[in-house]
Scaffold this active site. Structure first.
Site, PDB file in Angstrom:
ATOM      1  CB  CYS A   1      -0.899  -0.012   1.239  1.00  0.00           C
ATOM      2  SG  CYS A   1      -1.709   1.572   1.543  1.00  0.00           S
TER       3      CYS A   1
ATOM      4  CB  CYS B   1       0.886   1.138   4.736  1.00  0.00           C
ATOM      5  SG  CYS B   1      -0.684   0.313   5.054  1.00  0.00           S
TER       6      CYS B   1
ATOM      7  CG  HIS C   1      -4.123  -1.237   4.423  1.00  0.00           C
ATOM      8  ND1 HIS C   1      -3.718  -0.397   3.415  1.00  0.00           N
ATOM      9  CD2 HIS C   1      -4.786  -2.260   3.823  1.00  0.00           C
ATOM     10  CE1 HIS C   1      -4.104  -0.900   2.255  1.00  0.00           C
ATOM     11  NE2 HIS C   1      -4.756  -2.022   2.471  1.00  0.00           N
TER      12      HIS C   1
ATOM     13  CG  ASN D   1     -13.722   9.741  -4.629  1.00  0.00           C
ATOM     14  OD1 ASN D   1     -14.924   9.972  -4.563  1.00  0.00           O
ATOM     15  ND2 ASN D   1     -13.017   9.820  -5.736  1.00  0.00           N
TER      16      ASN D   1
ATOM     17  CB  SER E   1      -6.647   4.430  -6.503  1.00  0.00           C
ATOM     18  OG  SER E   1      -6.159   5.382  -5.565  1.00  0.00           O
TER      19      SER E   1
ATOM     20  CG  HIS F   1      -4.254   3.349   4.091  1.00  0.00           C
ATOM     21  ND1 HIS F   1      -3.235   2.590   4.634  1.00  0.00           N
ATOM     22  CD2 HIS F   1      -4.438   4.390   4.939  1.00  0.00           C
ATOM     23  CE1 HIS F   1      -2.811   3.177   5.754  1.00  0.00           C
ATOM     24  NE2 HIS F   1      -3.537   4.269   5.950  1.00  0.00           N
TER      25      HIS F   1
ATOM     26  CG  HIS G   1      -6.897   7.813   0.976  1.00  0.00           C
ATOM     27  ND1 HIS G   1      -7.289   6.513   0.732  1.00  0.00           N
ATOM     28  CD2 HIS G   1      -6.982   8.454  -0.220  1.00  0.00           C
ATOM     29  CE1 HIS G   1      -7.581   6.377  -0.555  1.00  0.00           C
ATOM     30  NE2 HIS G   1      -7.413   7.537  -1.162  1.00  0.00           N
TER      31      HIS G   1
ATOM     32  CD  GLN H   1      -7.463  12.753  -3.865  1.00  0.00           C
ATOM     33  OE1 GLN H   1      -6.884  13.635  -4.502  1.00  0.00           O
ATOM     34  NE2 GLN H   1      -7.995  11.696  -4.434  1.00  0.00           N
TER      35      GLN H   1
HETATM   36  P1  H2U Z   1      -7.974   8.137  -4.502  1.00  0.00           P
HETATM   37  O1  H2U Z   1      -7.832   6.830  -3.836  1.00  0.00           O
HETATM   38  O2  H2U Z   1      -9.228   8.885  -4.102  1.00  0.00           O
HETATM   39  O3  H2U Z   1      -7.800   8.005  -5.981  1.00  0.00           O
HETATM   40  O4  H2U Z   1      -6.786   9.059  -3.963  1.00  0.00           O
HETATM   41  C1  H2U Z   1      -5.482   8.638  -3.926  1.00  0.00           C
HETATM   42  C2  H2U Z   1      -4.588   9.783  -4.356  1.00  0.00           C
HETATM   43  O5  H2U Z   1      -3.259   9.429  -4.019  1.00  0.00           O
HETATM   44  C3  H2U Z   1      -4.623  10.042  -5.853  1.00  0.00           C
HETATM   45  O6  H2U Z   1      -5.024  11.375  -6.090  1.00  0.00           O
HETATM   46  C4  H2U Z   1      -2.386   9.898  -5.010  1.00  0.00           C
HETATM   47  C5  H2U Z   1      -3.181   9.818  -6.300  1.00  0.00           C
HETATM   48  O7  H2U Z   1      -2.753  10.816  -7.185  1.00  0.00           O
HETATM   49  N1  H2U Z   1      -1.170   9.086  -4.976  1.00  0.00           N
HETATM   50  C6  H2U Z   1       0.026   9.681  -4.635  1.00  0.00           C
HETATM   51  O8  H2U Z   1       0.077  10.882  -4.401  1.00  0.00           O
HETATM   52  N2  H2U Z   1       1.158   8.912  -4.542  1.00  0.00           N
HETATM   53  C7  H2U Z   1       1.196   7.574  -4.833  1.00  0.00           C
HETATM   54  O9  H2U Z   1       2.211   6.945  -4.674  1.00  0.00           O
HETATM   55  C8  H2U Z   1      -0.013   6.891  -5.339  1.00  0.00           C
HETATM   56  C9  H2U Z   1      -1.285   7.688  -5.314  1.00  0.00           C
HETATM   57 ZN    ZN Z   2      -2.277   1.058   3.727  1.00  0.00          ZN
END
Ligand code: H2U
Ligand code: ZN
Length: 348
Positions: A51, A54, A114, A154, A162, A165, A167, A169
């Site tokens: 992840c 994490c 996580h 989201n 995506s 975990h 989180h 934004q």
């Molecule tokens: P979502 O799970 O809502 O897509 O948000 C995850 C965000 O994390 C996404 O905007 C960022 C993606 O750009 N990200 C990073 O900044 N670094 C990473 O290593 C992977 C994902």
């Molecule tokens: Zn994680």
């Protein structure tokens, strides 16, 4: 409310945006032969070596996350906005208008665990997330190049999230984005006309009626708005006119944490699943003006309609004409209100 609204097609106005939603309550009586789904039991681990959120793990751009214990904020490695963007000119007819847009995007890890979600986190740990949102808001709002700070989450694969975990934004931009601009105009007009903030007057009416209230405590109210579009859409409102998270006193942050906890637990309980949604706070634009028209609030937009896998689609009429719903906001509120505030996994 007039009982005719419970059985006849009608439309309702969203006073925050000026947009209408078509309500067709008679269609909720259509037969439904969907499968009954089993309760979802998560099988995640507290720490996942694969992840990127994490602690101690390496992200996509090669940076290593610190060994954080609770929350962690970092600049989005794939930010939609950058610190500066060149000026761009429109064509003479104003038919192809574009302008440079700048800003900052950050990722906020809600927990070092996580395998948790807001619904599975202790209220005290949600309160810690709220403190981080406040810190971030204050930091970004203080910048001359930031006109609006959008805090959001989201949740769930179905929403395009995506990573499980926990989180959220933060996207902070130079300009005020569409949805917020609409709410700004409407609240400004209402204050000018009545001398009162729109959302406080609305909340007063909802508290008198009670039929769309899902939960309330000393400082916050959760309700299904009269004009809700998504089947189980809700709004969180403070009982007094605060324009941003930064104006909440300690006890109010605590009450907000409780409201978020109860709401997300009930959402999970509704279809015995980890309930997907997009949520976010709408706060005053950060142009330095006090914005007395604004009342801080959160919107939760969940897509599920009937079960853990049957979602509402915004297609056809909705894409081409306007949003429509079958179950009334009143019956959605009644169902959410009736659910236990203890998570189904804790009851099992
Ligand atoms: P979502 O799970 O809502 O897509 O948000 C995850 C965000 O994390 C996404 O905007 C960022 C993606 O750009 N990200 C990073 O900044 N670094 C990473 O290593 C992977 C994902
Ligand atoms: Zn994680």
């Amino acid at each position: 409310m007039d009982v005719r609204f419970q059985t006849n097609p009608h439309r309702r106005l969203n006073p925050l945006t000026g947009e209408w939603v078509l309500v067709s309550p008679h269609r909720a009586l259509r037969p439904w032969q969907g499968q009954q789904e089993k309760a979802f039991i998560p099988e995640g681990k507290p720490h996942d070596p694969g992840c990127y959120l994490c602690r101690g793990n390496v992200r996509a751009n090669g940076m290593r996350n610190p060994d954080y214990q609770q929350t962690f904020v970092f600049d989005n490695d794939f930010a939609a906005l950058k610190a500066d963007s060149p000026e761009m000119a429109a064509d003479d007819a104003g038919l192809m208008v574009a302008e440079g847009e700048s800003g900052s995007c950050r990722v906020v890890c809600f927990s070092a665990r996580h395998d948790l979600t807001l619904a599975r986190m202790a209220t005290a740990d949600i309160a810690r997330v709220i403190d981080v949102w406040v810190e971030q808001f204050v930091d970004l709002a203080g910048r001359d190049d930031i006109g609006y700070v959008q805090i959001f989450e989201n949740r769930g694969e179905i929403m395009g999230c995506s990573n499980p975990h926990p989180h959220g934004q933060i996207w902070a931009s130079r300009t005020v984005p569409n949805e917020v601009a609409k709410e700004c105009d409407r609240q400004t007009d209402y204050l000018a006309k009545t001398g009162r903030p729109l959302l406080l007057d609305y909340l007063d009416k909802e508290l008198v009626s009670g039929e769309r209230i899902v939960f309330h405590n000393e400082h916050f109210v959760v309700l299904v708005p009269f004009w809700a579009v998504w089947p189980f859409e809700t709004m969180l409102l403070p009982r007094r006119a605060v324009t941003g998270l930064d104006q909440l006193a300690a006890g109010e942050r605590q009450a907000l944490a409780e409201a978020v906890s109860v709401l997300t637990i009930r959402y999970d309980n509704l279809f015995q699943t980890s309930f997907p949604y997009s949520m976010g706070f709408h706060q005053r634009p950060t142009d330095g003006s006090p914005h007395p028209e604004w009342v801080l609030h959160a919107h939760f937009y969940p897509p599920l309609l009937r079960s853990a896998s049957v979602k509402k689609f915004m297609v056809g009429y909705e894409l081409l004409a306007g949003p429509q719903r079958d179950i009334t906001p009143e019956s959605a509120a009644e169902r959410l209100r009736a659910l236990p505030a203890i998570h189904y996994l804790d009851l099992a």
